[in-house]
Design a protein around this motif. Structure first.
Motif, PDB file in Angstrom:
ATOM      1  N   GLN A  49      48.765  41.102  34.071  1.00  8.37           N
ATOM      2  CA  GLN A  49      47.623  40.940  33.180  1.00  8.37           C
ATOM      3  C   GLN A  49      46.587  39.975  33.760  1.00  8.37           C
ATOM      4  O   GLN A  49      45.382  40.218  33.679  1.00  8.37           O
ATOM      5  CB  GLN A  49      48.106  40.454  31.805  1.00  8.37           C
ATOM      6  CG  GLN A  49      48.939  41.480  31.050  1.00  8.37           C
ATOM      7  CD  GLN A  49      48.190  42.784  30.811  1.00  8.37           C
ATOM      8  OE1 GLN A  49      46.974  42.795  30.629  1.00  8.37           O
ATOM      9  NE2 GLN A  49      48.915  43.898  30.816  1.00  8.37           N
ATOM     10  N   ARG A  50      47.062  38.883  34.327  1.00  6.80           N
ATOM     11  CA  ARG A  50      46.122  37.971  34.975  1.00  6.80           C
ATOM     12  C   ARG A  50      45.460  38.652  36.173  1.00  6.80           C
ATOM     13  O   ARG A  50      44.281  38.440  36.459  1.00  6.80           O
ATOM     14  CB  ARG A  50      46.826  36.690  35.414  1.00  6.80           C
ATOM     15  CG  ARG A  50      47.162  35.754  34.267  1.00  6.80           C
ATOM     16  CD  ARG A  50      47.466  34.350  34.788  1.00  6.80           C
ATOM     17  NE  ARG A  50      48.620  34.331  35.669  1.00  6.80           N
ATOM     18  CZ  ARG A  50      49.858  34.073  35.274  1.00  6.80           C
ATOM     19  NH1 ARG A  50      50.115  33.849  33.996  1.00  6.80           N
ATOM     20  NH2 ARG A  50      50.854  34.059  36.140  1.00  6.80           N
ATOM     21  N   GLY A  51      46.251  39.480  36.884  1.00  6.65           N
ATOM     22  CA  GLY A  51      45.704  40.198  38.030  1.00  6.65           C
ATOM     23  C   GLY A  51      44.595  41.159  37.637  1.00  6.65           C
ATOM     24  O   GLY A  51      43.617  41.332  38.369  1.00  6.65           O
ATOM     25  N   LYS A  52      44.733  41.777  36.482  1.00  5.14           N
ATOM     26  CA  LYS A  52      43.680  42.680  35.991  1.00  5.14           C
ATOM     27  C   LYS A  52      42.390  41.903  35.747  1.00  5.14           C
ATOM     28  O   LYS A  52      41.287  42.390  36.045  1.00  5.14           O
ATOM     29  CB  LYS A  52      44.137  43.369  34.708  1.00  5.14           C
ATOM     30  CG  LYS A  52      43.155  44.404  34.179  1.00  5.14           C
ATOM     31  CD  LYS A  52      43.724  45.133  32.969  1.00  5.14           C
ATOM     32  CE  LYS A  52      42.755  46.210  32.481  1.00  5.14           C
ATOM     33  NZ  LYS A  52      43.308  46.945  31.313  1.00  5.14           N
ATOM     34  N   GLN A  53      42.529  40.684  35.222  1.00  3.62           N
ATOM     35  CA  GLN A  53      41.349  39.844  35.004  1.00  3.62           C
ATOM     36  C   GLN A  53      40.693  39.466  36.333  1.00  3.62           C
ATOM     37  O   GLN A  53      39.459  39.449  36.445  1.00  3.62           O
ATOM     38  CB  GLN A  53      41.751  38.590  34.237  1.00  3.62           C
ATOM     39  CG  GLN A  53      42.217  38.876  32.810  1.00  3.62           C
ATOM     40  CD  GLN A  53      42.741  37.638  32.098  1.00  3.62           C
ATOM     41  OE1 GLN A  53      42.777  36.558  32.681  1.00  3.62           O
ATOM     42  NE2 GLN A  53      43.150  37.797  30.857  1.00  3.62           N
TER      43      GLN A  53
END
Length: 266
Positions: A132-136
């Motif tokens: 999820q952080r990677g998507k950001q």
């Protein structure tokens, strides 16, 4: 931060866990639920031995004998966590078609590490972070979405990444981010064309044969040219992006997101 450190590289001859084939067909998408830990080369080497003894008979030396599944490439029917793999190996499944395996903790960690790192006991270290952080990061400070398309959203000026997890191993993706010149595929090299009328067009190739080339330019125009009609047709060996300056944690998270991109299998 939930993350796993792997080592990745070339393929190792390996032997049986119909175990893994069964889980690959589970439709549920599970959240990652494991503590931080490091997979050392010794752990992965242990996993390669376990695979040779227990798994390769069904999954094959390269992990690709079960239809539509490739363990070495991380190709599953659904996204599967380490915890899922451990549980299915430990409990068995498929009404007895896959027996339960009574592995030691060391063997269990080894087989999971071996599968997760693409069947290589001695490659380069790769840290995989939070999806999820990677998507950001992908949509934000990484600026990846300014060039790449995912699930029908985004431009077409760079390769579509919707199923990149099936096409690249973790180490390959990391090299693309940190050392793009060493991992640039020939088809993705930037090109510059000068037409007979003097127009200069820059873009990337989609298709090419002996006589013609099809490209997509920076304005997302799909163009086809006969090579004989061109004044100039040059293929660059320089990537369109420079090595990332993102911090290590952001790179790890970005890898976590990229490895979740499995097309319709997500």
């Amino acid at each position: 931060m939930l993350r796993h450190q792997f080592r990745e590289g070339k393929s190792v001859t390996s032997r049986c866990l119909l175990a893994l084939a069964i889980i690959l067909f589970t439709p549920a998408l599970h959240a990652q639920n494991m503590a931080d830990h490091t997979y050392t080369s010794a752990t992965i080497a242990t996993g390669s031995r376990v695979y040779l003894q227990r798994c390769a008979l069904c999954h094959g030396p390269d992990g690709g004998w079960v239809e539509d599944i490739n363990l070495a490439r991380g190709k599953f029917k659904s996204v599967v966590t380490d915890k899922d793999l451990i549980e299915i190996i430990h409990r068995g499944a498929g009404d007895g078609r896959m027996p339960a395996f009574n592995l030691t903790e060391e063997e269990m960690e080894g087989i999971v590490a071996f599968i997760r790192t693409g069947f290589d006991p001695d490659g380069e270290a790769v840290i995989i972070g939070n999806m999820q952080r990677g998507k950001q990061v992908f949509n934000g400070k990484g600026e990846c979405s300014s060039c790449h398309r995912v699930q029908g959203i985004g431009p077409r000026s760079a390769p579509d990444l919707s199923d990149i997890a099936f096409k690249r191993t973790p180490a390959m993706l990391q090299r693309t981010l940190t050392r793009p010149a060493s991992s640039l595929m020939p088809i993705n090299r930037p090109i510059e064309i000068e037409t007979a009328g003097g127009e200069v067009i820059r873009g990337r190739r989609l298709n090419e044969d002996t006589y013609t080339v099809q490209i997509i330019d920076g304005n997302e125009r799909l163009l086809t040219f006969e090579k004989a009609s061109l004044r100039r047709f040059e293929v660059s060996t320089t990537p369109t992006h420079t090595p990332t300056t993102l911090p290590e944690d952001d790179v790890a998270d970005l890898l976590g997101f990229l490895l979740s991109l499995r097309g319709n299998a997500q």
